[in-house]
Design a protein around this motif. Structure first.
Motif, PDB file in Angstrom:
ATOM      1  N   VAL A 271     -18.566  31.386  53.437  1.00 42.69           N
ATOM      2  CA  VAL A 271     -17.804  30.987  52.289  1.00 42.69           C
ATOM      3  C   VAL A 271     -16.374  30.392  52.952  1.00 42.69           C
ATOM      4  CG1 VAL A 271     -16.277  31.906  50.512  1.00 42.69           C
ATOM      5  CG2 VAL A 271     -18.622  32.936  50.886  1.00 42.69           C
ATOM      6  N   PRO A 272     -16.252  29.309  52.523  1.00 42.93           N
ATOM      7  CA  PRO A 272     -14.896  28.631  53.051  1.00 42.93           C
ATOM      8  C   PRO A 272     -13.619  29.235  52.395  1.00 42.93           C
ATOM      9  CG  PRO A 272     -15.625  27.224  51.337  1.00 42.93           C
ATOM     10  CD  PRO A 272     -16.837  28.304  51.630  1.00 42.93           C
ATOM     11  N   VAL A 273     -12.750  29.163  53.214  1.00 39.86           N
ATOM     12  CA  VAL A 273     -11.286  30.033  52.766  1.00 39.86           C
ATOM     13  C   VAL A 273     -10.211  29.205  52.566  1.00 39.86           C
ATOM     14  CG1 VAL A 273      -9.794  32.068  53.694  1.00 39.86           C
ATOM     15  CG2 VAL A 273     -12.282  32.025  54.358  1.00 39.86           C
ATOM     16  N   ALA A 275      -6.205  30.473  52.781  1.00 43.40           N
ATOM     17  CA  ALA A 275      -5.328  31.700  52.920  1.00 43.40           C
ATOM     18  C   ALA A 275      -3.964  31.218  53.312  1.00 43.40           C
ATOM     19  CB  ALA A 275      -5.804  32.440  54.286  1.00 43.40           C
ATOM     20  N   THR A 276      -3.081  32.211  53.100  1.00 42.79           N
ATOM     21  CA  THR A 276      -1.769  32.166  53.441  1.00 42.79           C
ATOM     22  C   THR A 276      -1.340  32.306  54.901  1.00 42.79           C
ATOM     23  OG1 THR A 276      -1.479  34.455  52.725  1.00 42.79           O
ATOM     24  CG2 THR A 276      -0.729  32.657  51.048  1.00 42.79           C
ATOM     25  N   ASP A 277      -0.309  31.965  55.430  1.00 44.33           N
ATOM     26  CA  ASP A 277       0.145  31.898  56.855  1.00 44.33           C
ATOM     27  C   ASP A 277       0.647  33.109  57.128  1.00 44.33           C
ATOM     28  OD1 ASP A 277       0.428  31.664  59.510  1.00 44.33           O
ATOM     29  OD2 ASP A 277       1.925  29.653  59.149  1.00 44.33           O
ATOM     30  N   VAL A 278       0.026  34.399  56.784  1.00 44.54           N
ATOM     31  CA  VAL A 278       0.731  35.684  57.048  1.00 44.54           C
ATOM     32  C   VAL A 278      -0.528  36.468  58.022  1.00 44.54           C
ATOM     33  CG1 VAL A 278       1.702  35.848  54.884  1.00 44.54           C
ATOM     34  CG2 VAL A 278      -0.422  36.863  55.012  1.00 44.54           C
ATOM     35  N   GLY A 279      -0.294  37.525  58.522  1.00 46.39           N
ATOM     36  CA  GLY A 279      -0.936  38.435  59.198  1.00 46.39           C
ATOM     37  C   GLY A 279      -1.502  37.695  60.422  1.00 46.39           C
ATOM     38  N   ALA A 280      -2.839  37.790  60.799  1.00 47.31           N
ATOM     39  CA  ALA A 280      -3.425  37.009  61.504  1.00 47.31           C
ATOM     40  C   ALA A 280      -4.195  35.834  61.228  1.00 47.31           C
ATOM     41  CB  ALA A 280      -4.429  37.950  62.605  1.00 47.31           C
ATOM     42  N   PHE A 281      -3.843  35.465  59.816  1.00 43.09           N
ATOM     43  CA  PHE A 281      -5.002  34.373  59.436  1.00 43.09           C
ATOM     44  C   PHE A 281      -4.762  33.308  60.186  1.00 43.09           C
ATOM     45  CE2 PHE A 281      -4.324  36.386  54.762  1.00 43.09           C
ATOM     46  CZ  PHE A 281      -5.266  37.501  55.169  1.00 43.09           C
ATOM     47  N   SER A 282      -3.460  32.634  60.776  1.00 45.80           N
ATOM     48  CA  SER A 282      -3.429  31.465  61.491  1.00 45.80           C
ATOM     49  C   SER A 282      -4.491  31.493  62.757  1.00 45.80           C
ATOM     50  CB  SER A 282      -2.203  31.327  61.600  1.00 45.80           C
ATOM     51  OG  SER A 282      -1.633  32.232  62.478  1.00 45.80           O
ATOM     52  N   THR A 287      -8.384  24.815  61.416  1.00 47.38           N
ATOM     53  CA  THR A 287      -8.018  23.810  60.518  1.00 47.38           C
ATOM     54  C   THR A 287      -8.463  22.612  61.220  1.00 47.38           C
ATOM     55  OG1 THR A 287      -5.869  23.904  61.134  1.00 47.38           O
ATOM     56  CG2 THR A 287      -6.380  25.155  59.273  1.00 47.38           C
ATOM     57  N   GLY A 288      -8.449  21.448  60.608  1.00 50.62           N
ATOM     58  CA  GLY A 288      -8.437  20.082  61.302  1.00 50.62           C
ATOM     59  C   GLY A 288     -10.210  19.819  61.136  1.00 50.62           C
ATOM     60  N   GLU A 289     -10.597  19.148  62.208  1.00 53.97           N
ATOM     61  CA  GLU A 289     -11.888  18.680  62.235  1.00 53.97           C
ATOM     62  C   GLU A 289     -12.931  19.661  62.062  1.00 53.97           C
ATOM     63  OE1 GLU A 289     -14.671  15.714  65.353  1.00 53.97           O
ATOM     64  OE2 GLU A 289     -12.458  16.452  65.773  1.00 53.97           O
ATOM     65  N   ASP A 290     -12.682  20.888  62.696  1.00 55.31           N
ATOM     66  CA  ASP A 290     -13.757  21.886  62.660  1.00 55.31           C
ATOM     67  C   ASP A 290     -13.402  22.833  61.531  1.00 55.31           C
ATOM     68  OD1 ASP A 290     -15.628  20.450  64.526  1.00 55.31           O
ATOM     69  OD2 ASP A 290     -14.223  21.308  66.174  1.00 55.31           O
ATOM     70  N   GLU A 291     -12.941  22.386  60.559  1.00 49.28           N
ATOM     71  CA  GLU A 291     -12.066  23.753  59.791  1.00 49.28           C
ATOM     72  C   GLU A 291     -13.267  24.344  58.935  1.00 49.28           C
ATOM     73  OE1 GLU A 291     -10.145  21.763  56.201  1.00 49.28           O
ATOM     74  OE2 GLU A 291     -12.066  21.160  55.219  1.00 49.28           O
ATOM     75  N   ARG A 320     -19.515  22.247  54.324  1.00 50.54           N
ATOM     76  CA  ARG A 320     -19.395  22.179  55.832  1.00 50.54           C
ATOM     77  C   ARG A 320     -18.488  23.249  56.369  1.00 50.54           C
ATOM     78  NH1 ARG A 320     -18.107  17.159  55.483  1.00 50.54           N
ATOM     79  NH2 ARG A 320     -15.883  17.396  55.612  1.00 50.54           N
ATOM     80  N   ALA A 321     -17.535  23.477  55.672  1.00 47.74           N
ATOM     81  CA  ALA A 321     -16.269  24.420  56.164  1.00 47.74           C
ATOM     82  C   ALA A 321     -16.942  25.904  56.028  1.00 47.74           C
ATOM     83  CB  ALA A 321     -15.060  24.397  55.155  1.00 47.74           C
TER      84      ALA A 321
END
Length: 354
Positions: A271-273, A275-282, A287-291, A320-321
């Protein structure tokens, strides 16, 4: 109960209420045992099926286990570090202490005092490591792909949960509260769903008594928008992997998070996601080409709604994601890999004893 003489690693859980730390212990120990790590839990709030020792077994810690010169105590909270220090330094029991930190904030003086006395420190993300003032090893949490895997038949997965099989579903799972950003998810769906009749939304999770007013306000807002039949509050469920398998998009809207497993759980179910930029999410998402999904600033409703819309309106990109997310979760975030890396820390400490 297991025989303390056969236990080399003690995993204490000194908090009764279910939490992310407790969940980590529950999921990790069976995998660690399967890898040959002689781990046992100690404390309340854990299932009886988990190998564990009682408090009276601590009296045996002056004696070494059968095949080692000492044991490892793996703490994950302050209340688990302190007694280990007492056992090791005051009572002179044969222990080494490991601490795992998931915190992403400045530590109090008391926590720093405890952490400085650890024999090894694990950080659950690079961001967490940045807040530690001692050397640490980053070992990110993994996902159990025996529990979290894609649906073989998405329509059937939806129907099994009494969800409409002809609709696409966006979901937000976790505790219903302001910190978790449940209101941001609801507000984004209120703005997006009227123009997208083929989509509905699901909020799965429990509101504790102190947050029930917050949940009631959200339900009233949904009702006022005329979307009570399309933004569903389904409560807390033990079969949460089944709910992930019914989704077409997962949104993790947290305002703050220590680590956050939900994006991994979504990716492992293809399932594509968003997410906010918090915790370890980043550090979890690509992200980008292979998102595998889209990262947005915390507490930014406009950015969240825009990211969700870009995936909801592009089925090929969503597909694809999801596929890339599944590959990424399996390759980089298996719970077996996490347990193996933790085991290397244990082995180093156990082998260092003379």
């Amino acid at each position: 109960m297991v025989d303390i003489s056969d236990v080399e690693i003690i995993a204490p859980n000194f908090k009764q209420r279910l939490s992310g730390v407790t969940s980590t212990i529950i999921q990790l120990i069976p995998v660690q045992r399967a890898l040959g790590q002689k781990v046992a839990a100690l404390g309340p709030g854990l299932p009886d099926s988990l190998p564990h020792i009682g408090y009276t077994a601590l009296l045996s810690l002056w004696r070494r286990p059968k095949s080692r010169a000492l044991r490892v105590w793996h703490a994950r909270r302050n209340i688990e570090m302190l007694p280990a220090i007492v056992l090791r330094d005051i009572l002179r029991m044969k222990l080494k202490i490991v601490f795992t930190s998931a915190s992403q904030r400045k530590h109090s003086g008391w926590t720093k005092f405890l952490v400085r006395r650890m024999d090894a420190v694990i950080a659950t993300s690079n961001r967490t490591a940045d807040y530690l003032e001692v050397p640490s090893t980053t070992i990110m949490h993994g996902i159990d792909t025996q529990r979290f895997f894609p649906a073989h038949d998405k329509a059937a997965a939806k129907a099994a949960l009494n969800l409409p099989s002809d609709k696409r579903i966006a979901g937000c799972f976790g505790r219903v509260r302001h910190q978790k950003g449940t209101d941001l998810f609801v507000d984004s769906m209120i703005s997006l769903l009227p123009q997208r009749p083929d989509w509905i939304a699901v909020v799965a999770g429990r509101a504790t008594p102190s947050h029930q007013g917050f949940e009631t306000e959200l339900k009233e807002k949904v009702k006022a928008a005329g979307l009570a039949g399309r933004i569903l509050f389904v409560g807390e469920h033990t079969n949460i992997p089944d709910w992930y398998r019914a989704l077409d998009l997962f949104i993790a809207p947290q305002r703050w998070e220590g680590f956050g497993l939900t994006p991994l759980e979504a990716m492992a179910t293809q399932v594509p996601v968003v997410a906010t930029d918090v915790g370890a999410f980043s550090e979890l998402l690509v992200t980008g080409e292979d998102e595998t999904g889209i990262l947005v600033p915390a507490n930014d409703l406009t950015a969240m709604a825009g990211a969700a819309a870009s995936l909801m309106d592009d089925p090929e990109r969503t597909k694809r994601a999801g596929e890339q997310g599944l590959s990424h979760a399996i390759a980089s975030f298996s719970i077996k890999g996490e347990a193996t890396k933790i085991g290397e820390i244990y082995e180093k400490l156990l082998s260092s004893a003379t």
